[in-house]
Design an enzyme around this catalytic site. Structure first.
Site, PDB file in Angstrom:
ATOM      1  N   GLY A   5       0.816  -1.207   0.000  1.00  0.00           N
ATOM      2  CA  GLY A   5       0.000   0.000   0.000  1.00  0.00           C
ATOM      3  C   GLY A   5       0.845   1.251   0.000  1.00  0.00           C
ATOM      4  CB  SER A   6      -0.051   4.717   0.825  1.00  0.00           C
ATOM      5  OG  SER A   6      -0.438   4.659   2.185  1.00  0.00           O
ATOM      6  N   GLY A  10       2.109   2.264   5.282  1.00  0.00           N
ATOM      7  CA  GLY A  10       3.180   1.300   5.519  1.00  0.00           C
ATOM      8  C   GLY A  10       4.065   1.683   6.688  1.00  0.00           C
ATOM      9  CD  GLU A  27       4.523  -2.763  -3.707  1.00  0.00           C
ATOM     10  OE1 GLU A  27       5.053  -1.797  -4.295  1.00  0.00           O
ATOM     11  OE2 GLU A  27       3.298  -2.875  -3.603  1.00  0.00           O
ATOM     12  CB  CYS A  61       0.377  -1.345  -5.362  1.00  0.00           C
ATOM     13  SG  CYS A  61       0.168  -3.113  -5.618  1.00  0.00           S
TER      14      CYS A  61
END
Length: 187
Positions: A5-6, A10, A27, A61
């Site tokens: 995610g963002s 994160g 990620e 993403c």
């Protein structure tokens, strides 16, 4: 824990997992690009670019956020994309209704981030070729947007927005395309 995610979320996930001495795989902050060489088959490339940039209203993403196009075809590619985006504009709505091509953003905060990214790109010299607006109706609907004229290191280009914004940047050589992909300003 594994999280995709963002970067903002994160960071929160990573801190929380670290407090319990856990392990995490994060990620974060996808900023995907497509490089279109002068020899590209545009009949294949244009639909792929539109799907990559507009599918799920840009909220995944793997969304295409940057388009790096050989200078010799950049006008042809952007004209074709503008035409395709304008076709999508007429079919924005409830994703559960047949024929809808793009649904809403997840919430009003996402609409605000979309508008902020566009304003940031324009302040950095970007030109909105199509889109660039929230729709004046119930829901979190925005127009898919194409912006040209921004540097690869521009904050708007470097920030994952989770919205249907595509930044178009021309290149002359493969080395230049790779530098743009890596966020290195050209000039």
């Amino acid at each position: 824990i594994s999280f995709t995610g963002s970067t903002q979320v994160g960071r929160l996930v990573g801190e929380r997992v670290a407090r319990r001495m856990g392990r995490s795989l994060l990620e974060l902050g996808g900023n995907n690009a497509i490089i279109v060489d002068a020899s590209a088959d545009l009949k294949l490339a244009i639909p792929a670019i539109v799907f990559g940039a507009v599918g799920t209203a840009g909220q995944r993403c793997t969304t295409t956020r940057r388009l790096i196009v050989h200078r010799s075809i950049v006008n042809e590619v952007t004209a074709a994309l503008v035409k395709a985006y304008q076709q999508v504009e007429s079919r924005i709505g409830d994703p559960l209704v047949a024929g809808t091509l793009m649904g809403p953003l997840i919430d009003q905060a996402s609409v605000a981030r979309y508008l902020k990214a566009i304003a940031s790109a324009q302040a950095a010299g970007g030109q909105v070729l199509t889109g660039g607006k929230a729709l004046e109706r119930s829901g979190n609907f925005v127009l898919p947007t194409i912006i040209s004229g921004v540097a690869p290191d521009c904050d708007a280009v470097q920030t994952e927005t989770f919205a249907p914004i595509l930044y178009v940047m021309p290149f002359d050589t493969l080395e230049e395309a790779i530098a743009i992909q890596n966020g290195v300003p050209q000039g």
